[in-house]
Design an enzyme around this catalytic site. Structure first.
Site, PDB file in Angstrom:
ATOM      1  N   ASP A  33       1.229  -0.898   0.244  1.00  0.00           N
ATOM      2  CA  ASP A  33       0.003  -0.012  -0.348  1.00  0.00           C
ATOM      3  C   ASP A  33       0.494   1.290   0.201  1.00  0.00           C
ATOM      4  OD1 ASP A  33      -2.314   1.876   0.022  1.00  0.00           O
ATOM      5  OD2 ASP A  33      -2.865   1.209   2.078  1.00  0.00           O
ATOM      6  N   HIS A  50       2.407   3.488  -8.702  1.00  0.00           N
ATOM      7  CA  HIS A  50       2.189   1.540  -9.434  1.00  0.00           C
ATOM      8  C   HIS A  50       3.767   1.214 -10.155  1.00  0.00           C
ATOM      9  CE1 HIS A  50      -1.622   2.672  -7.451  1.00  0.00           C
ATOM     10  NE2 HIS A  50      -2.358   2.662  -9.054  1.00  0.00           N
ATOM     11  N   LEU A 144      10.864 -20.606  -5.440  1.00  0.00           N
ATOM     12  CA  LEU A 144       9.963 -19.709  -3.834  1.00  0.00           C
ATOM     13  C   LEU A 144       8.725 -19.487  -5.929  1.00  0.00           C
ATOM     14  CD1 LEU A 144       9.132 -17.235  -2.738  1.00  0.00           C
ATOM     15  CD2 LEU A 144       9.572 -15.920  -4.346  1.00  0.00           C
TER      16      LEU A 144
HETATM   17  C1  FPP Z   1      -1.930   0.336  -3.106  1.00  0.00           C
HETATM   18  O1  FPP Z   1      -1.475   1.408  -3.065  1.00  0.00           O
HETATM   19  C2  FPP Z   1      -2.075  -0.867  -4.242  1.00  0.00           C
HETATM   20  C3  FPP Z   1      -2.404  -1.344  -5.277  1.00  0.00           C
HETATM   21  C4  FPP Z   1      -3.793  -1.052  -5.710  1.00  0.00           C
HETATM   22  C5  FPP Z   1      -1.801  -1.307  -6.767  1.00  0.00           C
HETATM   23  C6  FPP Z   1      -0.289  -2.854  -6.611  1.00  0.00           C
HETATM   24  C7  FPP Z   1       0.097  -3.493  -7.422  1.00  0.00           C
HETATM   25  C8  FPP Z   1       1.841  -3.119  -7.542  1.00  0.00           C
HETATM   26  C9  FPP Z   1       2.447  -2.424  -6.798  1.00  0.00           C
HETATM   27  C10 FPP Z   1       1.802  -3.978  -9.103  1.00  0.00           C
HETATM   28  C11 FPP Z   1       2.138  -4.957  -8.671  1.00  0.00           C
HETATM   29  C12 FPP Z   1       2.801  -5.547 -10.322  1.00  0.00           C
HETATM   30  C13 FPP Z   1       2.326  -7.117 -10.261  1.00  0.00           C
HETATM   31  C14 FPP Z   1       2.403  -7.688 -12.353  1.00  0.00           C
HETATM   32  C15 FPP Z   1       2.218  -7.947  -9.727  1.00  0.00           C
HETATM   33  P1  FPP Z   1      -2.783   3.047  -3.217  1.00  0.00           P
HETATM   34  O2  FPP Z   1      -3.095   3.116  -4.498  1.00  0.00           O
HETATM   35  O3  FPP Z   1      -3.848   2.249  -2.709  1.00  0.00           O
HETATM   36  O4  FPP Z   1      -2.107   3.941  -2.944  1.00  0.00           O
HETATM   37  P2  FPP Z   1      -2.582   4.283  -2.100  1.00  0.00           P
HETATM   38  O5  FPP Z   1      -2.853   4.067  -0.420  1.00  0.00           O
HETATM   39  O6  FPP Z   1      -1.251   5.238  -1.648  1.00  0.00           O
HETATM   40  O7  FPP Z   1      -3.351   5.602  -2.721  1.00  0.00           O
END
Ligand code: FPP
Length: 253
Positions: A33, A50, A144
């Site tokens: 997050d 992201h 893994l």
């Molecule tokens: C939450 O942060 C994160 C997500 C909804 C997306 C997480 C995805 C990735 C890190 C990419 C992973 C890639 C693969 C291929 C598996 P948020 O957007 O809710 O952050 P905020 O709370 O600061 O708004």
């Protein structure tokens, strides 16, 4: 308490070799997050957060392989995330597809087996296919298992499992009296994967957000205010070190 600050700065993080002398968790789950806030702080579009998050995930996968961890489960897209602005959802779908395509060889080289946890419903077919192709190409890898919770919701996972169990009962493939925790677990997306030993959540929120609700019954939690794109290998090792100090009793004395 934030585990990254709960350890005194003077305490050095043990090396991977030292950590390996103690109990390495078999399964770590992560709620990644804070990508949006990380981008906002830099006046960048949310998708930039992201993108930065993907790079961090790659680093964490590497360190898991080095440690000899067997399962890593990451929350990449919840069923609630479809309600985000269309532009962000589309950007995320493109990012997943590209990231899988670009990282597949490196994952394979590291002996990483990819597994998708989630429903196919509403997922653009080309995105679902890229995950399924990656699952197939990495199916024999042994180091893994990287479980990607994508289009995932834990309550829905449990409801689906119950429906499938009822169906099996109706067809006389299963008796109600036989039903126990192990059988119910086997109907979840996680199937035979052991429950997480440790759940890490970055970004400062202190909640489970519909993630692995059944599976985290006895899981140890680590929360950190660090936003996911700032999370480092060193912080991951601190979390493992912190986990190793815990006394897990599973409800017993
Ligand atoms: C939450 O942060 C994160 C997500 C909804 C997306 C997480 C995805 C990735 C890190 C990419 C992973 C890639 C693969 C291929 C598996 P948020 O957007 O809710 O952050 P905020 O709370 O600061 O708004």
């Amino acid at each position: 308490m934030d585990f990254t600050s709960s350890l005194k700065a003077s305490i050095e993080i043990p090396t991977i070799k030292e950590l390996q002398k103690r109990n390495i968790p078999a399964h770590v789950a992560i709620i990644m997050d804070g990508n949006g806030r990380w981008a906002k702080k830099r006046k960048l579009p949310r998708i930039a957060g992201h993108r930065a998050g993907v790079k961090v995930l790659i680093n964490i996968v590497e360190v898991c392989v080095e440690l000899g961890l067997k399962f890593l489960t990451v929350y990449s897209f919840s069923i609630e995330n479809w309600q985000r602005p269309q532009e962000e959802v589309k950007g995320l779908m493109r990012l997943f597809r590209r990231a899988i395509g670009e990282q597949l060889d490196a994952l394979s080289k590291n002996g990483v087996k990819l597994k998708l946890l989630g429903s196919e419903e509403s997922v653009p077919p080309e995105v679902f296919k890229s995950f399924k192709d990656a699952e197939y190409k990495t199916k024999d890898n042994k180091n893994l298992t990287l479980n990607i919770a994508f289009n995932y919701g834990s309550r829905q996972e449990i409801v689906n499992a119950v429906k499938r169990i009822c169906d099996n009962v109706k067809k006389n493939k299963l008796k109600v009296e036989e039903l126990d925790e192990n059988i119910l677990s086997s109907f979840l997306y996680t199937g035979k994967i052991p429950d997480p030993d440790l759940l890490i959540r970055t970004g400062g929120e202190l909640r489970a957000s519909n993630f692995l609700l059944w599976q985290i019954a006895y899981t140890e939690f680590c929360f950190t205010k660090t936003l996911w794109p700032d999370f480092s290998k060193e912080q991951f090792l601190r979390a493992i070190y912190n986990y190793q100090q815990r006394n897990r009793r599973f409800g017993k004395l």
